[in-house]
Design a protein around this motif. Structure first.
Motif, PDB file in Angstrom:
ATOM      1  N   THR A  82     -27.631 -16.124  16.458  1.00  0.00           N
ATOM      2  CA  THR A  82     -26.691 -16.427  15.348  1.00  0.00           C
ATOM      3  C   THR A  82     -27.274 -16.145  13.973  1.00  0.00           C
ATOM      4  O   THR A  82     -26.762 -16.635  12.971  1.00  0.00           O
ATOM      5  CB  THR A  82     -26.219 -17.906  15.327  1.00  0.00           C
ATOM      6  OG1 THR A  82     -27.292 -18.725  14.872  1.00  0.00           O
ATOM      7  CG2 THR A  82     -25.735 -18.371  16.679  1.00  0.00           C
ATOM      8  N   LEU A  83     -28.362 -15.386  13.910  1.00  0.00           N
ATOM      9  CA  LEU A  83     -28.968 -15.181  12.591  1.00  0.00           C
ATOM     10  C   LEU A  83     -28.523 -13.871  11.956  1.00  0.00           C
ATOM     11  O   LEU A  83     -28.574 -13.710  10.749  1.00  0.00           O
ATOM     12  CB  LEU A  83     -30.492 -15.200  12.707  1.00  0.00           C
ATOM     13  CG  LEU A  83     -31.065 -16.571  13.054  1.00  0.00           C
ATOM     14  CD1 LEU A  83     -32.557 -16.475  13.304  1.00  0.00           C
ATOM     15  CD2 LEU A  83     -30.786 -17.567  11.949  1.00  0.00           C
TER      16      LEU A  83
ATOM     17  N   GLN B 237     -32.582 -22.549  10.367  1.00  0.00           N
ATOM     18  CA  GLN B 237     -31.210 -22.065  10.326  1.00  0.00           C
ATOM     19  C   GLN B 237     -30.548 -21.976  11.697  1.00  0.00           C
ATOM     20  O   GLN B 237     -29.326 -21.949  11.769  1.00  0.00           O
ATOM     21  CB  GLN B 237     -31.154 -20.707   9.622  1.00  0.00           C
ATOM     22  CG  GLN B 237     -31.404 -20.850   8.130  1.00  0.00           C
ATOM     23  CD  GLN B 237     -30.995 -19.610   7.379  1.00  0.00           C
ATOM     24  OE1 GLN B 237     -31.617 -18.559   7.496  1.00  0.00           O
ATOM     25  NE2 GLN B 237     -29.922 -19.701   6.627  1.00  0.00           N
TER      26      GLN B 237
ATOM     27  N   THR C 118     -26.124 -17.361   7.351  1.00  0.00           N
ATOM     28  CA  THR C 118     -26.234 -16.663   8.625  1.00  0.00           C
ATOM     29  C   THR C 118     -24.925 -16.826   9.390  1.00  0.00           C
ATOM     30  O   THR C 118     -24.221 -17.808   9.178  1.00  0.00           O
ATOM     31  CB  THR C 118     -27.367 -17.263   9.477  1.00  0.00           C
ATOM     32  OG1 THR C 118     -27.175 -18.662   9.548  1.00  0.00           O
ATOM     33  CG2 THR C 118     -28.708 -16.935   8.907  1.00  0.00           C
ATOM     34  N   PRO C 119     -24.550 -15.927  10.287  1.00  0.00           N
ATOM     35  CA  PRO C 119     -25.226 -14.675  10.605  1.00  0.00           C
ATOM     36  C   PRO C 119     -25.261 -13.751   9.386  1.00  0.00           C
ATOM     37  O   PRO C 119     -24.240 -13.566   8.749  1.00  0.00           O
ATOM     38  CB  PRO C 119     -24.366 -14.070  11.715  1.00  0.00           C
ATOM     39  CG  PRO C 119     -23.579 -15.210  12.267  1.00  0.00           C
ATOM     40  CD  PRO C 119     -23.390 -16.170  11.152  1.00  0.00           C
ATOM     41  N   ALA C 120     -26.427 -13.230   9.104  1.00  0.00           N
ATOM     42  CA  ALA C 120     -26.623 -12.473   7.876  1.00  0.00           C
ATOM     43  C   ALA C 120     -25.951 -11.108   7.961  1.00  0.00           C
ATOM     44  O   ALA C 120     -25.971 -10.453   8.997  1.00  0.00           O
ATOM     45  CB  ALA C 120     -28.112 -12.298   7.607  1.00  0.00           C
TER      46      ALA C 120
END
Lengths: 307, 359
Positions: free
Chosen positions: A51-52, B94, B347-349
Motif C-alpha cells: 500500500t505504499l 505508514q 500513500t499509496p504514493a
C-alpha cells in the motif's frame, strides 16, 4: 479468496519501467518465492502490495482488498518486512514493538503482551531492553520480522528476509515461515538466494525485467535438460559405465565425479538404474542445481536470447 | 475523532521519547539557559540607568527567546519526515493504521513541543523581569502566547519542508532561509520598498512680512502685511505601500500583539509599544500637500502655529493592529506547508522525489 492477487500490474519511475507486467496469485496457506535478479522490480512490486506505492496499471488484491481504494483494510491484514532496515534508534527492542503494535490500534496491554511473545519468537530476549541502535544487521532483521508480525497479519510480505542472518537464524526463519503458512496465512518472500527459497517456498513467481513469467514458460523451462551430479566410490568404473551407455560425449568428468545433462526425471531414473545395474558404487545422484535455480537460470537465458 | 487523536498522540509520543534520549538536546537546552541568563544580567545592568526596569528587560528577553527559538527550531523540525525516510522508519509507520495526516501533524506537534521547552526554560528569567518592574499581566500572557505560536509556525514550516524536500540537510537550510526571510528579509523589503516608491511633497508657506510690521506697525483689526507664498518640493518614502512586509516580521507580530502601554502624555513606556507605534505609523500615507500659513494665524505678539501633531498614542489608536495581519499570514503559511507535506507524503504514493526510495 486468494491471499494475494496481482494482474497486469505496471509501475514506472519516469522513464524507468520497474515493473512492466506482473500477474500472479498466491493462495492462503502457501509460501511463494518472488524470484528475480537485482533490479528486476521485486521491491517495487512489494511496495505496491504494501500500500505504499500506486501502480500505474493493473489490479491488486491483498487479503481481498484493493490497496489503492482500501489501504486501511489492507494494512490491518498485511505485514510487511522492508528490505531497508530501519528502527527507532533510541527506543529499546521491546518499546519499538509495543509502539508498532499501538500504531496498529492495539491497547497498551495487548501491545505489551504481543511484544513479549514476538521477542521470544525471534529470539531477541537478551537484547529486549537494549536500544535498537546496538543491534547487528541480523538482529535488526529479526526485529523487522517481529514488527511485520506484530498485528498477526493474514498476509505476509517479506523482502529479502534472510540477508544478514546466520545459519541458525536462517533455519529458524525457514521453520517460522512454514509454520505461519500452515496456520493459513499467505506468504510472499523475495530473495535472490535461491537455495534458501527452495526450502521455504512451495510456489514461485519469477520476475525478470519487470515481467512475471507465464505458467507455460515456467513449465517449458522446468522441462529443459538439466545437470545432474553423480559421485561414485570408484570414479574409473563410473566413467567406463557412462561410456558404455553412450553418455561419454555429454558427460563432464571432474575430480568430484561426473555432471550429466538429463532431459527429464525419467531419464535420470533410467541412468541411475543402468549404473547400479552395471555395478557402479553410486554414492550420490542429484540435480546439480535446485528446481528454482534451474528454472530461473533457464528463464534468464531465454530473456537474454530474446533481447 | 478520538481515534484520530489517539494515533496523533502516539506519533507525538514516539517522536518525543526519542528526542529526550538524545544527549545533544540537553546540551542545547543548557547552552540556551546560560545565554538567556547572560543576556538578562547584561540587560539589567544596561537598562537600570535610563529605562524604568522590568518593561525593557522583559521585552528584550522575549525577543531573545524568539531569536534563539527560531534559530534552534529549524534544526529540530526540518528533518522530521525526510530524516525518518532516511532512517527507514517512515514507511514502516505508514503501513500501520495511522494516516499520513496523523504522521505529519504528530511530527509537527513533537517539534513544536520541543521548541516550547526552550520557551519554558526562559520562563524563570521572564518572571524575574516581571518582578523587576511593572509589566502588566496581559503583556506577559499575550507576548508568551504569541511567541509560542511563532515557534509553532517555524516548526510547521520546518516539518512541511521536510516532507517536500528529499535531503534533510537541504530542508534544514531552506527552513533557515525562510526564517531569515521573515526576520530580516521583511525589514529589507520594507526599507527598500518604501525608499524606492517615493512621492513628492509640495509645501506652501505664507509668512508675515515682519520687516513691514516693524517699520509700519499694524493697526488693530487689520490684516498684517504678508509675503508672497513660497513653494518648494521634496521626496518622501512611501512606507504606507509596504507596511505589510513589516507586519509579516515575527518580532513585529510579538511586539504589536502585546497590549500597548503609554504614559499620560501618550508616550510609549516599553520597547514593544515603541515598535508597535513605529509599525502602525507606517500604515499612514504622508501628507503630500503641506500648507503653512503664518498670516492666517497672525496675532500682534506673533504667529500662533497650530500644533496638531499627534501623540504616539493617537497614531496607535487610529491604525489597524498589524500583528493580526502578520500572525494570520504566518498561520496560513504554516497550515499550507503542513497540508502540502501531507499531500506529498501520502500513500499509496503517486510519485517519488527524485533519487529517493519510499522505504
Amino acid at each position: 479468496m486468494a491471499g494475494i492477487e496481482v494482474s497486469g500490474v505496471a509501475r514506472a519511475f519516469g522513464d524507468v519501467h520497474a515493473v512492466r507486467n506482473a500477474t500472479f496469485t498466491v493462495e492462503p496457506g502457501h509460501v511463494a518465492g518472488l524470484i528475480g535478479p537485482n533490479g528486476a522490480g521485486k521491491t517495487t512490486l512489494l511496495l505496491m502490495l504494501a500500500t505504499l506505492l500506486r501502480p500505474d496499471a493493473g489490479a491488486i488484491r491483498v487479503a481481498g482488498f484493493d490497496p489503492l481504494t482500501d489501504p486501511a483494510e489492507v494494512r490491518a491484514r498485511m505485514g510487511w518486512m522492508p528490505d531497508l532496515l530501519g528502527s527507532w534508534a533510541s527506543l529499546t527492542v521491546r518499546e519499538a514493538l509495543v509502539a508498532s503494535a499501538r500504531l496498529y490500534g492495539r491497547s497498551t496491554d495487548v501491545a505489551t503482551a504481543r511484544a513479549g511473545e514476538l521477542i521470544d519468537l525471534v529470539d531477541l530476549d537478551e537484547l529486549a531492553d537494549r536500544p535498537t541502535r546496538v543491534l547487528s544487521r541480523g538482529q535488526k532483521q529479526r526485529l523487522s520480522l517481529a514488527r511485520a508480525l506484530v498485528h498477526d497479519p493474514e498476509v505476509l510480505l517479506l523482502d529479502e528476509p534472510a540477508s544478514g542472518l546466520d545459519p541458525v537464524a536462517r533455519a529458524g526463519l525457514r521453520t517460522l515461515v512454514r509454520r505461519l503458512a500452515s496456520e493459513g496465512r499467505t506468504v510472499l518472500v523475495s530473495s535472490h538466494v535461491l537455495a534458501e527459497l527452495e526450502e521455504m517456498a512451495d510456489q514461485a513467481v519469477y520476475l525478470s525485467a519487470g515481467v512475471t513469467a507465464a505458467a507455460d514458460e515456467i513449465a517449458r523451462a522446468a522441462s529443459t535438460a538439466r545437470d545432474w551430479r553423480l559421485r561414485s566410490l570408484d570414479p574409473d568404473r563410473l566413467r567406463v559405465a557412462l561410456d558404455a551407455a553412450g553418455w561419454a560425449e555429454v558427460a563432464r568428468i571432474d575430480n568430484l565425479g561426473a555432471v550429466v545433462p538429463l532431459e527429464s526425471e525419467e531419464a535420470a531414473a533410467q541412468l541411475l538404474a543402468h549404473l547400479i545395474g552395471s555395478g557402479v558404487p553410486v554414492s550420490s545422484f542429484a540435480p546439480a542445481v535446485g528446481d528454482l535455480e534451474h528454472v530461473f537460470l533457464d528463464l534468464s537465458r531465454n530473456g537474454e536470447d530474446d533481447a | 475523532m478520538s481515534g484520530f487523536l489517539r494515533g496523533l498522540r502516539l506519533v507525538v509520543t514516539i517522536d518525543l521519547r526519542q528526542r529526550v534520549r538524545t544527549v545533544a538536546w540537553y546540551v542545547l537546552l543548557g547552552v540556551f539557559v546560560v545565554l538567556v541568563a547572560g543576556v538578562t544580567a547584561l540587560l539589567v545592568l544596561a537598562t537600570d540607568a535610563f529605562l524604568d526596569g522590568g518593561g525593557g528587560v522583559f521585552s528584550s528577553i522575549v525577543f531573545f527567546v524568539l531569536l534563539l527559538g527560531t534559530l534552534v527550531s529549524p534544526a529540530l523540525s526540518a528533518n522530521a519526515i525526510n530524516g525518518e525516510r532516511d532512517a527507514g522508519t517512515l514507511a514502516t509507520t505508514q503501513v500501520t493504521l495511522v494516516t499520513t495526516t496523523q504522521v505529519v501533524l504528530g511530527k509537527w506537534l513533537a517539534a513544536w513541543i520541543t521548541a516550547l521547552a526552550f520557551l519554558a526554560a526562559a520562563v524563570p528569567f521572564l518572571v524575574f523581569a516581571v518582578a523587576l518592574g511593572e509589566v502588566p499581566a496581559t503583556t506577559i500572557l499575550v507576548s508568551t502566547i504569541v511567541t509560542a505560536l511563532e515557534l509553532g509556525v517555524v516548526a510547521a514550516i520546518g516539518v512541511g519542508l521536510s516532507g517536500l524536500l528529499t535531503r534533510p540537510l537541504f530542508s534544514v537550510a531552506v527552513t533557515y532561509l525562510v526564517v531569515a526571510a521573515l526576520s530580516i528579509g521583511t525589514l529589507i523589503a520594507f526599507g527598500l520598498g518604501g525608499a524606492s516608491a517615493q512621492s513628492e511633497v509640495r509645501t506652501t508657506s505664507t509668512y508675515v512680512d515682519w520687516m513691514a510690521v516693524e517699520r509700519d506697525g499694524v493697526p488693530p483689526g487689520e490684516e498684517p502685511p504678508c509675503l508672497p507664498p513660497e513653494t518648494w518640493t521634496y521626496d518622501v518614502p512611501r512606507f504606507d505601500h509596504v507596511w505589510g512586509f513589516l507586519a509579516a516580521n515575527p518580532y513585529v507580530v510579538v511586539a504589536d500583539a502585546a497590549p500597548a502601554s503609554f504614559d499620560d502624555r501618550g508616550t510609549p513606556t516599553d520597547l514593544f509599544t515603541w515598535i508597535a507605534v513605529g509599525v502602525r505609523q507606517a500604515q499612514h500615507a504622508p501628507e503630500l500637500e503641506v500648507v503653512f500659513d503664518e498670516c492666517a494665524n497672525w496675532t500682534p505678539s506673533g504667529a500662533v502655529v497650530d500644533d496638531e501633531s499627534e501623540t504616539p498614542r493617537e497614531v496607535y489608536e487610529r491604525s489597524v493592529p498589524s500583528w493580526f495581519v502578520g500572525l494570520a499570514a504566518h498561520l496560513l503559511l504554516a497550515a499550507g506547508a503542513l497540508a502540502w507535506a501531507v499531500r506529498r507524503t501520502a500513500t499509496p504514493a503517486h510519485r517519488l522525489p527524485r533519487g529517493s526510495r519510499i522505504a
